[in-house]
Design an enzyme around this catalytic site. Structure first.
Site, PDB file in Angstrom:
ATOM      1  N   ARG A 194      46.496  36.742  25.747  1.00  0.00           N
ATOM      2  CA  ARG A 194      46.763  38.303  25.176  1.00  0.00           C
ATOM      3  C   ARG A 194      46.573  39.164  26.296  1.00  0.00           C
ATOM      4  NH1 ARG A 194      40.327  38.411  23.026  1.00  0.00           N
ATOM      5  NH2 ARG A 194      39.801  38.726  25.129  1.00  0.00           N
ATOM      6  N   ASP A 244      45.343  29.495  28.670  1.00  0.00           N
ATOM      7  CA  ASP A 244      44.464  29.934  28.333  1.00  0.00           C
ATOM      8  C   ASP A 244      43.326  29.170  27.449  1.00  0.00           C
ATOM      9  OD1 ASP A 244      42.545  32.547  26.909  1.00  0.00           O
ATOM     10  OD2 ASP A 244      44.288  33.486  27.607  1.00  0.00           O
ATOM     11  N   ASP A 271      41.044  25.842  30.853  1.00  0.00           N
ATOM     12  CA  ASP A 271      39.829  26.570  31.025  1.00  0.00           C
ATOM     13  C   ASP A 271      39.832  26.496  32.606  1.00  0.00           C
ATOM     14  OD1 ASP A 271      37.186  27.073  31.794  1.00  0.00           O
ATOM     15  OD2 ASP A 271      36.193  25.833  30.094  1.00  0.00           O
ATOM     16  N   VAL A 272      39.609  27.744  33.185  1.00  0.00           N
ATOM     17  CA  VAL A 272      40.003  27.822  34.609  1.00  0.00           C
ATOM     18  C   VAL A 272      38.912  27.103  35.354  1.00  0.00           C
ATOM     19  CG1 VAL A 272      41.737  29.922  34.758  1.00  0.00           C
ATOM     20  CG2 VAL A 272      39.136  30.013  34.614  1.00  0.00           C
ATOM     21  N   ASN A 287      45.033  35.060  36.540  1.00  0.00           N
ATOM     22  CA  ASN A 287      44.512  36.338  35.735  1.00  0.00           C
ATOM     23  C   ASN A 287      43.504  36.340  35.145  1.00  0.00           C
ATOM     24  OD1 ASN A 287      45.509  39.063  34.441  1.00  0.00           O
ATOM     25  ND2 ASN A 287      45.485  37.443  32.831  1.00  0.00           N
ATOM     26  N   TYR A 331      30.263  41.771  37.764  1.00  0.00           N
ATOM     27  CA  TYR A 331      31.544  41.946  37.594  1.00  0.00           C
ATOM     28  C   TYR A 331      32.395  42.377  39.174  1.00  0.00           C
ATOM     29  CZ  TYR A 331      36.257  43.009  35.900  1.00  0.00           C
ATOM     30  OH  TYR A 331      37.824  43.293  35.580  1.00  0.00           O
ATOM     31  N   LYS A 348      34.735  40.462  41.554  1.00  0.00           N
ATOM     32  CA  LYS A 348      36.199  41.043  41.703  1.00  0.00           C
ATOM     33  C   LYS A 348      36.517  41.228  43.431  1.00  0.00           C
ATOM     34  CE  LYS A 348      38.072  40.566  37.848  1.00  0.00           C
ATOM     35  NZ  LYS A 348      39.347  39.710  37.477  1.00  0.00           N
ATOM     36  N   THR A 373      42.952  46.947  26.696  1.00  0.00           N
ATOM     37  CA  THR A 373      42.915  45.599  26.402  1.00  0.00           C
ATOM     38  C   THR A 373      41.792  45.380  25.689  1.00  0.00           C
ATOM     39  OG1 THR A 373      42.241  44.953  28.376  1.00  0.00           O
ATOM     40  CG2 THR A 373      44.587  44.961  28.362  1.00  0.00           C
TER      41      THR A 373
HETATM   42  N1  LIG Z   1      41.285  45.675  31.014  1.00  0.00           N
HETATM   43  C1  LIG Z   1      40.761  46.241  32.202  1.00  0.00           C
HETATM   44  O1  LIG Z   1      40.248  47.429  31.921  1.00  0.00           O
HETATM   45  C2  LIG Z   1      40.932  45.642  33.552  1.00  0.00           C
HETATM   46  C3  LIG Z   1      40.733  46.170  34.586  1.00  0.00           C
HETATM   47  C4  LIG Z   1      40.668  45.635  35.831  1.00  0.00           C
HETATM   48  C5  LIG Z   1      40.848  44.339  35.909  1.00  0.00           C
HETATM   49  N2  LIG Z   1      40.971  43.622  34.738  1.00  0.00           N
HETATM   50  C6  LIG Z   1      41.131  42.276  35.017  1.00  0.00           C
HETATM   51  O2  LIG Z   1      42.494  41.855  34.472  1.00  0.00           O
HETATM   52  C7  LIG Z   1      42.607  40.353  33.925  1.00  0.00           C
HETATM   53  C8  LIG Z   1      43.060  40.312  32.436  1.00  0.00           C
HETATM   54  O3  LIG Z   1      42.142  40.874  31.765  1.00  0.00           O
HETATM   55  P1  LIG Z   1      42.852  42.024  30.399  1.00  0.00           P
HETATM   56  O4  LIG Z   1      42.366  43.172  30.454  1.00  0.00           O
HETATM   57  O5  LIG Z   1      43.979  41.490  29.982  1.00  0.00           O
HETATM   58  O6  LIG Z   1      41.564  41.116  29.234  1.00  0.00           O
HETATM   59  P2  LIG Z   1      41.729  40.172  27.934  1.00  0.00           P
HETATM   60  O7  LIG Z   1      40.226  39.695  27.715  1.00  0.00           O
HETATM   61  O8  LIG Z   1      42.583  40.588  26.874  1.00  0.00           O
HETATM   62  O9  LIG Z   1      42.318  38.901  28.750  1.00  0.00           O
HETATM   63  C9  LIG Z   1      41.511  37.910  29.451  1.00  0.00           C
HETATM   64  C10 LIG Z   1      42.001  36.509  29.103  1.00  0.00           C
HETATM   65  O10 LIG Z   1      41.501  35.398  29.773  1.00  0.00           O
HETATM   66  C11 LIG Z   1      40.945  34.428  29.098  1.00  0.00           C
HETATM   67  N3  LIG Z   1      39.938  33.656  29.657  1.00  0.00           N
HETATM   68  C12 LIG Z   1      38.798  34.141  29.487  1.00  0.00           C
HETATM   69  N4  LIG Z   1      37.999  32.949  29.987  1.00  0.00           N
HETATM   70  C13 LIG Z   1      38.937  32.024  30.502  1.00  0.00           C
HETATM   71  C14 LIG Z   1      38.937  30.760  30.972  1.00  0.00           C
HETATM   72  N5  LIG Z   1      37.453  30.132  30.988  1.00  0.00           N
HETATM   73  N6  LIG Z   1      39.798  30.121  31.154  1.00  0.00           N
HETATM   74  C15 LIG Z   1      41.129  30.404  30.786  1.00  0.00           C
HETATM   75  N7  LIG Z   1      41.131  31.834  30.294  1.00  0.00           N
HETATM   76  C16 LIG Z   1      40.164  32.634  30.000  1.00  0.00           C
HETATM   77  C17 LIG Z   1      40.825  35.292  27.868  1.00  0.00           C
HETATM   78  O11 LIG Z   1      40.764  34.291  26.712  1.00  0.00           O
HETATM   79  C18 LIG Z   1      41.688  36.115  27.612  1.00  0.00           C
HETATM   80  O12 LIG Z   1      43.054  35.613  26.905  1.00  0.00           O
HETATM   81  C19 LIG Z   1      41.153  39.976  34.060  1.00  0.00           C
HETATM   82  O13 LIG Z   1      40.861  39.318  35.244  1.00  0.00           O
HETATM   83  C20 LIG Z   1      40.372  41.296  34.159  1.00  0.00           C
HETATM   84  O14 LIG Z   1      38.996  41.248  34.881  1.00  0.00           O
HETATM   85  C21 LIG Z   1      41.150  44.177  33.506  1.00  0.00           C
END
Ligand SMILES: NC(=O)c1ccc[n+]([C@@H]2O[C@H](COP(=O)([O-])OP(=O)(O)OC[C@H]3O[C@@H](n4cnc5c(N)ncnc54)[C@H](O)[C@@H]3O)[C@@H](O)[C@H]2O)c1
Length: 264
Positions: A16, A37, A60-61, A87, A157, A161, A194
């Site tokens: 997602r 994922d 699972d990463v 990601n 967090y 990052k 998201t």
């Molecule tokens: N949404 C924001 O505001 C934002 C801002 C900066 C950075 N990010 C980064 O962007 C990336 C994607 O986030 P997003 O916004 O799409 O959120 P999201 O929660 O929709 O997506 C994160 C995905 O990571 C997966 N995930 C979690 N733990 C996992 C694991 N152990 N193994 C494999 N997959 C796993 C989840 O199931 C999910 O599908 C992340 O690294 C997040 O930190 C997001």
């Protein structure tokens, strides 16, 4: 611009959000994509929508065996691996005073250990394909603006990052020193609408006494000089660029896609 014809990409956290949109844009750009994922039903749906150019695998990463299986799938199904997108990520929204050691260990396992393992276990496959590619293979790590400046909502967090931002540079140097043609860059999203974005609105509502996540969402949008929140596509386009040969002179760099939030 930004074509990935003949390339194979592995994207963690791609069921997602930003990862799923990246998979979609990469397939449209000519790539074959492994959607990986822990959300299996959603991940299978995401891959199915992309047709024969995509396949889903449970990854699972934090698990070495899962990474090995994902690389094997990329090689057996699509013939190799050119692009790794680290990601997957999680957010806690907890203050330093609230977070427990267990919270930290869970966060660091996904956000940092996951990036280390992905890089380590995909390295040989990426280097093999990079040798014959005009601009090499590519790793794109999803960091955050919270990896560049402090976070009021989630200091732990932010620490993970920030680690990803610097590990990106060290990874670029690692491959260069070995004479292997693998570029590595990070992307730094602002607040993106998201599931994780929604978690930040809940955390902001609690921390700023806004009471209502929808008010916190409006507040977050206004924090961006460009006047809106980001959407997954804003970031996926940046990841696509960093994965493509159009960013062929970039390695160890960070692309900030944040609506101007860190310009202030
Ligand atoms: N949404 C924001 O505001 C934002 C801002 C900066 C950075 N990010 C980064 O962007 C990336 C994607 O986030 P997003 O916004 O799409 O959120 P999201 O929660 O929709 O997506 C994160 C995905 O990571 C997966 N995930 C979690 N733990 C996992 C694991 N152990 N193994 C494999 N997959 C796993 C989840 O199931 C999910 O599908 C992340 O690294 C997040 O930190 C997001």
């Amino acid at each position: 611009m930004n074509r990935l014809d003949g390339k194979v990409a592995l994207i963690s956290g791609a069921s997602r959000g930003i990862g799923a949109k990246t998979a979609e844009l990469m397939v449209a750009a000519g790539a074959k994509v492994i959607v990986a994922d822990v959300l299996d039903d959603l991940g299978r749906e995401t891959a199915k929508k992309l047709g024969d150019a995509a396949a889903y695998i449970h990854l699972d990463v934090t698990k070495e065996a899962d990474w090995r299986a994902a690389v094997e799938l990329a090689e057996s199904k699509f013939g190799g691996l050119d692009v790794l997108c680290n990601n997957a990520g999680v957010f806690t929204g907890l203050g330093i005073d609230e977070a427990t050691l267990d919270d930290w260990n869970k966060l660091v396992a996904v956000n940092m250990t996951g990036v280390f393992l992905g890089t380590k276990l995909c390295a040989d496959a990426l280097a093999a394909r990079g040798a014959d590619s005009p601009h090499g293979s590519a790793i794109v790590n999803t960091s955050s603006i919270a990896g560049l400046v402090g976070s009021q909502l989630d200091p732990l967090y932010s620490m993970t990052k920030g680690g990803v931002a610097l590990f990106t540079k060290s990874t670029a140097l690692f491959f260069a020193r070995k004479g292997q043609r693998v570029r590595c860059n990070s992307i730094h999203p602002g607040v993106i609408d998201t599931d994780m974005g929604a978690q930040t609105f809940v955390s902001r509502a609690q921390k700023q006494g806004l009471n209502d996540p929808s008010k916190a969402k409006e507040f977050s949008a206004k924090m961006h000089p460009i006047g809106r929140l980001g959407v997954a596509e804003d970031i996926a386009k940046g990841i696509l660029f960093l994965a493509s040969d159009d960013s062929g002179f970039m390695t160890g760099s960070g692309l900030v896609v944040d609506g101007g939030i860190t310009a202030q």
